[in-house]
Design a protein around this motif. Structure first.
Motif, mmCIF file in Angstrom:
data_model
loop_
_atom_site.group_PDB
_atom_site.id
_atom_site.type_symbol
_atom_site.label_atom_id
_atom_site.label_comp_id
_atom_site.label_asym_id
_atom_site.label_seq_id
_atom_site.Cartn_x
_atom_site.Cartn_y
_atom_site.Cartn_z
ATOM 1 N N ARG A 61 0.818 -1.225 0.000
ATOM 2 C CA ARG A 61 0.000 0.000 0.000
ATOM 3 C C ARG A 61 0.849 1.272 0.000
ATOM 4 O O ARG A 61 0.435 2.310 0.491
ATOM 5 C CB ARG A 61 -0.989 0.020 1.173
ATOM 6 N N LYS A 91 2.894 -1.168 -7.839
ATOM 7 C CA LYS A 91 2.559 -0.447 -9.068
ATOM 8 C C LYS A 91 3.820 0.005 -9.788
ATOM 9 O O LYS A 91 3.880 -0.007 -11.029
ATOM 10 C CB LYS A 91 1.676 0.752 -8.742
ATOM 11 N N ASN A 95 4.456 -1.105 -13.582
ATOM 12 C CA ASN A 95 4.663 -0.048 -14.579
ATOM 13 C C ASN A 95 6.007 -0.201 -15.284
ATOM 14 O O ASN A 95 6.113 0.026 -16.496
ATOM 15 C CB ASN A 95 4.581 1.329 -13.918
ATOM 16 N N PRO A 124 -8.296 -6.375 -8.500
ATOM 17 C CA PRO A 124 -8.461 -4.913 -8.391
ATOM 18 C C PRO A 124 -7.131 -4.162 -8.508
ATOM 19 O O PRO A 124 -7.088 -3.082 -9.106
ATOM 20 C CB PRO A 124 -9.082 -4.720 -7.003
ATOM 21 N N PHE A 125 -6.067 -4.753 -7.964
ATOM 22 C CA PHE A 125 -4.760 -4.110 -8.083
ATOM 23 C C PHE A 125 -4.335 -4.003 -9.544
ATOM 24 O O PHE A 125 -3.907 -2.942 -10.006
ATOM 25 C CB PHE A 125 -3.704 -4.892 -7.293
ATOM 26 N N LYS A 145 -6.222 -4.111 -12.169
ATOM 27 C CA LYS A 145 -7.104 -3.184 -12.874
ATOM 28 C C LYS A 145 -6.648 -1.746 -12.663
ATOM 29 O O LYS A 145 -6.696 -0.915 -13.574
ATOM 30 C CB LYS A 145 -8.548 -3.374 -12.411
ATOM 31 N N ALA A 146 -6.184 -1.443 -11.443
ATOM 32 C CA ALA A 146 -5.672 -0.101 -11.152
ATOM 33 C C ALA A 146 -4.382 0.192 -11.914
ATOM 34 O O ALA A 146 -4.028 1.360 -12.113
ATOM 35 C CB ALA A 146 -5.437 0.057 -9.657
ATOM 36 N N CYS A 147 -3.706 -0.874 -12.352
ATOM 37 C CA CYS A 147 -2.466 -0.716 -13.133
ATOM 38 C C CYS A 147 -2.727 -0.699 -14.634
ATOM 39 O O CYS A 147 -1.788 -0.686 -15.430
ATOM 40 C CB CYS A 147 -1.483 -1.841 -12.806
#
Length: 226
Positions: free
Chosen positions: A168, A173, A177, A201-202, A204-206
């Motif tokens: 967190r 990320k 990336n 969800p992680f 998807k956030a990436c």
């Protein structure tokens, strides 16, 4: 490459940490210490065996060495050792000994990691560590990810891990990336992420999403002796 990560304001587990800490991101295979990586697998309760029903399992070092050497992209993240020790001690105090992935000094299997912790003990040691520039040689491995590709059309991401006490903070990320940036720079855009349901969800956030074919991963399970 040196970067900075920030913990969430509401993340009480990492309250012993400064709000921001430096991390070093490496894409060089030579910076991967296999003993430290095995330690990270254990701390993250990450299994090399997709058939395992009990979470983490013993890491075959020979196979791990082969896997790293043949991976097309490898990303490792390092932080100052005393920063990792700070948050581990704070989390251990709160959750006692029931937190999976944390070990006492007597249970630790890796003297190299303990040596790094000892270097940062005490305020003078911490000050000395803060003055030294962060590099893979003096940092502690706290994040990792790798990818395979066919060098033309497709690629897949595997073994994404971040030390639980430093999650967190954006480290995962950063790893994703960097992997996707390296792959897309080679004109590879069909990139899959092998992940568990709660990790969706992680990703998807990436920038990941369900593919248009609605495909899912299936594992070959038939015994060779059958």
């Amino acid at each position: 490459m040196l970067s900075w990560v920030r913990r969430s304001k509401c993340d009480d587990a990492a309250s012993a940490l400064p709000r921001s800490i430096p991390v070093f991101i490496s894409t060089l295979k030579k910076d991967v210490n296999l003993e430290e990586l095995r330690h990270l697998y254990s701390r993250c309760d990450h299994s090399c065996n997709r058939f395992s029903k009990t979470g983490g399992s013993t890491v075959d070092m020979k196979k791990l060495r082969t896997a790293i050497s043949r991976s097309d992209v490898v990303v490792s993240v390092f932080c100052k050792s005393h920063h990792a020790v700070l948050v581990q001690e704070n989390t251990s105090d709160k959750d006692d000994d029931d937190v999976p992935g944390f070990y006492s000094e007597e249970e630790s299997l890796f003297p190299l990691d303990l040596g790094r912790q000892n270097k940062g003990e005490g305020s003078l040691g911490d000050m000395f560590q803060d003055v030294l520039p962060l590099t893979p040689s003096n940092g502690q491995l706290v994040g990792f990810g790798r990818a395979y590709s066919d060098y033309g059309l497709t690629a897949s991401i595997h073994d994404l891990m971040v030390l639980p006490s430093l999650q967190r903070m954006g480290i995962g990320k950063l790893i994703v990336n960097r992997i996707t940036r390296l792959l897309t720079s080679r004109d590879i855009y069909d990139i899959a992420a092998l992940c568990l349901e709660h990790e969706r969800p992680f990703f998807k956030a990436c920038g990941f999403a369900d593919d248009r074919m609605g495909s899912t991963t299936m594992m070959f399970t038939k015994s060779l002796e059958a």
